[in-house]
Write a protein that holds these residues in place. Structure first.
Motif, PDB file in Angstrom:
ATOM      1  N   CYS A  59      38.125  32.780  35.199  1.00 27.03           N
ATOM      2  CA  CYS A  59      38.446  33.961  36.003  1.00 27.03           C
ATOM      3  C   CYS A  59      38.125  35.183  35.166  1.00 27.03           C
ATOM      4  O   CYS A  59      38.732  35.398  34.112  1.00 27.03           O
ATOM      5  CB  CYS A  59      39.917  33.938  36.396  1.00 27.03           C
ATOM      6  SG  CYS A  59      40.487  35.473  37.165  1.00 27.03           S
TER       7      CYS A  59
ATOM      8  N   GLY B  97      42.529  36.847  42.961  1.00 26.44           N
ATOM      9  CA  GLY B  97      41.130  36.584  43.216  1.00 26.44           C
ATOM     10  C   GLY B  97      40.934  35.947  44.579  1.00 26.44           C
ATOM     11  O   GLY B  97      41.906  35.703  45.301  1.00 26.44           O
TER      12      GLY B  97
ATOM     13  N   TRP C  88      47.290  30.913  37.181  1.00 31.28           N
ATOM     14  CA  TRP C  88      46.540  30.142  38.165  1.00 31.28           C
ATOM     15  C   TRP C  88      47.511  29.599  39.202  1.00 31.28           C
ATOM     16  O   TRP C  88      48.577  29.070  38.836  1.00 31.28           O
ATOM     17  CB  TRP C  88      45.793  28.984  37.508  1.00 31.28           C
ATOM     18  CG  TRP C  88      44.624  29.392  36.672  1.00 31.28           C
ATOM     19  CD1 TRP C  88      44.588  29.525  35.323  1.00 31.28           C
ATOM     20  CD2 TRP C  88      43.311  29.716  37.149  1.00 31.28           C
ATOM     21  NE1 TRP C  88      43.344  29.929  34.920  1.00 31.28           N
ATOM     22  CE2 TRP C  88      42.537  30.044  36.017  1.00 31.28           C
ATOM     23  CE3 TRP C  88      42.718  29.751  38.408  1.00 31.28           C
ATOM     24  CZ2 TRP C  88      41.195  30.413  36.105  1.00 31.28           C
ATOM     25  CZ3 TRP C  88      41.389  30.119  38.498  1.00 31.28           C
ATOM     26  CH2 TRP C  88      40.637  30.438  37.359  1.00 31.28           C
TER      27      TRP C  88
ATOM     28  N   TYR D  40      43.488  29.866  42.760  1.00 30.67           N
ATOM     29  CA  TYR D  40      43.456  31.315  42.702  1.00 30.67           C
ATOM     30  C   TYR D  40      43.877  31.811  41.330  1.00 30.67           C
ATOM     31  O   TYR D  40      44.838  31.307  40.745  1.00 30.67           O
ATOM     32  CB  TYR D  40      44.390  31.915  43.737  1.00 30.67           C
ATOM     33  CG  TYR D  40      44.034  31.590  45.165  1.00 30.67           C
ATOM     34  CD1 TYR D  40      44.555  30.473  45.791  1.00 30.67           C
ATOM     35  CD2 TYR D  40      43.177  32.413  45.889  1.00 30.67           C
ATOM     36  CE1 TYR D  40      44.233  30.165  47.104  1.00 30.67           C
ATOM     37  CE2 TYR D  40      42.853  32.123  47.210  1.00 30.67           C
ATOM     38  CZ  TYR D  40      43.383  31.002  47.803  1.00 30.67           C
ATOM     39  OH  TYR D  40      43.068  30.707  49.102  1.00 30.67           O
ATOM     40  N   CYS D  41      43.193  32.822  40.873  1.00 30.97           N
ATOM     41  CA  CYS D  41      43.547  33.530  39.646  1.00 30.97           C
ATOM     42  C   CYS D  41      44.408  34.731  40.041  1.00 30.97           C
ATOM     43  O   CYS D  41      44.193  35.334  41.092  1.00 30.97           O
ATOM     44  CB  CYS D  41      42.259  33.985  38.974  1.00 30.97           C
ATOM     45  SG  CYS D  41      42.456  35.084  37.578  1.00 30.97           S
TER      46      CYS D  41
ATOM     47  N   GLU E  50      36.892  34.254  40.333  1.00 29.84           N
ATOM     48  CA  GLU E  50      36.988  32.887  39.833  1.00 29.84           C
ATOM     49  C   GLU E  50      35.629  32.188  39.891  1.00 29.84           C
ATOM     50  O   GLU E  50      34.791  32.506  40.734  1.00 29.84           O
ATOM     51  CB  GLU E  50      37.992  32.060  40.652  1.00 29.84           C
ATOM     52  CG  GLU E  50      39.401  32.605  40.684  1.00 29.84           C
ATOM     53  CD  GLU E  50      39.681  33.423  41.923  1.00 29.84           C
ATOM     54  OE1 GLU E  50      40.867  33.534  42.299  1.00 29.84           O
ATOM     55  OE2 GLU E  50      38.731  33.967  42.519  1.00 29.84           O
TER      56      GLU E  50
ATOM     57  N   LEU F 289      39.452  40.338  40.209  1.00 34.04           N
ATOM     58  CA  LEU F 289      39.425  39.017  39.599  1.00 34.04           C
ATOM     59  C   LEU F 289      38.414  38.155  40.330  1.00 34.04           C
ATOM     60  O   LEU F 289      38.437  38.070  41.567  1.00 34.04           O
ATOM     61  CB  LEU F 289      40.815  38.372  39.691  1.00 34.04           C
ATOM     62  CG  LEU F 289      41.974  39.174  39.082  1.00 34.04           C
ATOM     63  CD1 LEU F 289      43.308  38.535  39.453  1.00 34.04           C
ATOM     64  CD2 LEU F 289      41.831  39.261  37.576  1.00 34.04           C
TER      65      LEU F 289
END
Length: 119
Positions: free
Chosen positions: A22, A111, A33, A91-92, A6, A4
């Motif tokens: 993402c 991610g 998220w 963060y994803c 972002e 992943l």
């Protein structure tokens, strides 16, 4: 293994907007998220299931919108009416289930994060 990445973070003024993206290396099921501000624990922001169902943290309801482009394997977070308390690393995350709750334990892949600063 799901990768992943972002993008879209940056600085915004109070009341402004940002859109995070993402990109996933493969098709995923539930995605979400999360964010973490300095000195605070990571918190869930929004999630979206494989059928499109969404969940939001109370703090972002009505301001943030999560969406997903399944054809391109891209997750989005549209953030409007930004507040200083939205400042955090975002963060994803992706999970194996068709639906995920807004807790980090539902997710298997993360991610590296993208910084959002609101001032």
């Amino acid at each position: 293994h799901v990768q992943l990445v972002e993008s879209g973070g940056g600085s915004a003024q109070v009341g402004g907007s940002l859109k995070l993206a993402c990109t996933a290396s493969v098709r995923t099921k539930c995605m979400g998220w999360f964010r973490q501000a300095p000195g605070k624990e990571r918190e869930g922001v929004a999630t979206i299931g494989s059928a499109g169902s969404t969940s939001y943290a109370d703090s972002v309801k009505g301001r943030f919108t999560i969406s997903k482009d399944n054809a391109e394997n891209i997750l989005y977070l549209q953030m409007n009416s930004l507040k200083p308390e939205d400042t955090a690393m975002y963060y994803c995350a992706a999970g194996h289930r068709n639906w995920c709750g807004i807790q980090s334990s539902w997710f298997n892949y993360w991610g590296q994060g993208t910084q959002v600063t609101v001032s």
